[in-house]
Design an enzyme around this catalytic site. Sequence first.
Site, PDB file in Angstrom:
ATOM      1  CB  ILE A 151      -2.861  66.989  51.414  1.00 56.47           C
ATOM      2  CG1 ILE A 151      -4.330  66.686  51.668  1.00 56.47           C
ATOM      3  CG2 ILE A 151      -1.451  66.078  51.925  1.00 56.47           C
ATOM      4  CD1 ILE A 151      -4.243  65.432  51.191  1.00 56.47           C
ATOM      5  CG  ASP A 170       1.040  74.783  44.155  1.00 56.31           C
ATOM      6  OD1 ASP A 170       0.678  75.104  43.684  1.00 56.31           O
ATOM      7  OD2 ASP A 170       0.359  74.080  45.750  1.00 56.31           O
ATOM      8  CB  CYS A 229       0.422  59.911  50.789  1.00 61.07           C
ATOM      9  SG  CYS A 229       1.941  59.089  52.165  1.00 61.07           S
ATOM     10  CG  ASP A 255      -0.259  55.075  50.410  1.00 58.62           C
ATOM     11  OD1 ASP A 255      -0.077  53.546  50.915  1.00 58.62           O
ATOM     12  OD2 ASP A 255      -1.622  56.287  50.389  1.00 58.62           O
ATOM     13  CD  GLU A 260      -3.357  53.058  43.292  1.00 54.70           C
ATOM     14  OE1 GLU A 260      -4.303  53.174  43.780  1.00 54.70           O
ATOM     15  OE2 GLU A 260      -2.713  53.537  44.136  1.00 54.70           O
ATOM     16  CG  HIS A 278      -4.934  54.566  47.720  1.00 48.99           C
ATOM     17  ND1 HIS A 278      -4.957  54.732  46.369  1.00 48.99           N
ATOM     18  CD2 HIS A 278      -5.149  55.346  48.225  1.00 48.99           C
ATOM     19  CE1 HIS A 278      -5.387  56.072  45.885  1.00 48.99           C
ATOM     20  NE2 HIS A 278      -5.002  56.228  46.853  1.00 48.99           N
ATOM     21  CG  LEU A 279      -1.851  51.750  53.465  1.00 49.32           C
ATOM     22  CD1 LEU A 279      -1.886  51.059  54.553  1.00 49.32           C
ATOM     23  CD2 LEU A 279      -3.740  50.550  53.669  1.00 49.32           C
ATOM     24  N   GLY A 280      -3.338  55.837  52.256  1.00 50.41           N
ATOM     25  CA  GLY A 280      -3.424  57.250  52.601  1.00 50.41           C
ATOM     26  C   GLY A 280      -4.709  57.933  53.791  1.00 50.41           C
ATOM     27  CB  ALA A 281      -7.386  57.655  53.076  1.00 52.31           C
TER      28      ALA A 281
END
Length: 525
Positions: A151, A170, A229, A255, A260, A278-281
Amino acid sequence: MPKVLISDKMDPKAAQIFRERGVEVDEITGKTPDELKAIIGQYDGLAIRSSTKVTKDILAHATNLKVVGRAGIGVDNVDIPAASAQGVVVMNTPFGNSITTAEHAIALMFALARQLPEADASTQGGKWEKNRFMGVELTSKTLGLIGAGNIGSIVADRALGLKMKVVAYDPFLTPERALEMGVEKVTLDDLLARADFITLHTPLTEQTRNILSAENLAKTKKGVRIINCARGGLIDEAALKQGLDSGHIGGAALDVFVTEPAKESPLFGTPNFISTPHLGASTNEAQVNVAIQVAEQMADYLVTGGITNALNVPSLSAEEAPKLKPYMALAEKLGSLVGQLAHGGIARISVHSEGAAAELNQKPIVSAVLAGFLRVHSDTVNMVNAPFLAKDKGIEVREVRTEREGDYHTLVRVSVKTSDGERSVVGTLFGNEAPRLVELFGIKVEADLDGPMLYVVNEDAPGFIGRLGTTLGEAGVNIATFHLGRRSAGGEAVVLLSLDEVVSAELLATVKALPGVKTAMGLKF
């Protein structure tokens, strides 16, 4: 026919794919943990999203379960160590919602830059506060990427298209991959000091929990805008609130939250704060994609043995599975043989593949050896939990491959180091499919490893085979196959007999008492 339970709401195409692949499927959603425990024992597979919690207690009742498939990326709701110990494969679908999640992060970045939610509320409230909402351009700004995986790399690509400069932190990002992505690999401190926008795309682990802690948030550039996100828990929410209130943090968009569903939060109502549930997907395309992928992956595993996107066992493609299947059968038999015969504490197991075997994926072969070896001590061992059990027992596992061919086109050697010394067994495939033992503790012998067997080490002397056959015949035990080997004439010899029934303790004692017998054991495959 394998049977799967879909316990969370999922696109109907998932059930359709299961049925097309020859897998029986039930769609039963909304069950309480106790209700799920009551039915889970009848299923080979469990397909979930985020609602079902696959706990150790649930797994204890899942006596037939072979695979859990998560339609999505996060597996916080699955007890992976407990699943691994029980031999259950845990899969996710890391690519099904990648574009959707990346696009949501970009959308929140735009919303922060131009204060869109507040401007919308103000305008629809009858105000015209044009001078109040002075935004910033994204062009030429520095985006700090925490996590440059699937991602994160998509977000970087979109940001570069917006003419942003991208720096990435990373630990697993190689310089070559960073160059390919067009980003600059930096330390976390460097990223915090330079980034105008920070977006997180890393899983939640002990290493990443609160990676944006109060201390790290204080290191950021004044006016930084932060987007998450990925997973709740990556940011210290209380420290984020303080940073927004003080003005050090110019804006934040979340997000995901630590708890939750986030029905309440001290962040709610804070100026320059944007939140989404939590709308990422949450796009039609992503929901269909993850449902299709999880069904395909689970069906492949249950029907063909293919393993894709597993989190607790090496992946094994559906194309690889048929080719590896006979090797895994050979490896498991060799592991079982050496496990039954080796005495003393086991310090190390080495798996050495030669010739054609060395060209294959070694992880499933090694796992099969360990499963066969450890099954002598437990009937719940399989390829999934065997590596974990070996580690728990303190057994060192070595993997060696030699691509050159020796006496055989393909060969697998399993060696164990015990307190009594090093012992090894060697096997090959006849006709590329039939497992065959070809060497036992340094003695050349050809034998099938199947069913109940009798293993005898004796002095090579005339008349012994006749006495052994007579002893078994008088006991009413039929010999299916007879395999012999010896180090040298008159030296140590090995007899492997396939029998129609398991050797009793009484008969074994009689065999051990025969003249010239050094060792006699019953084996089972």
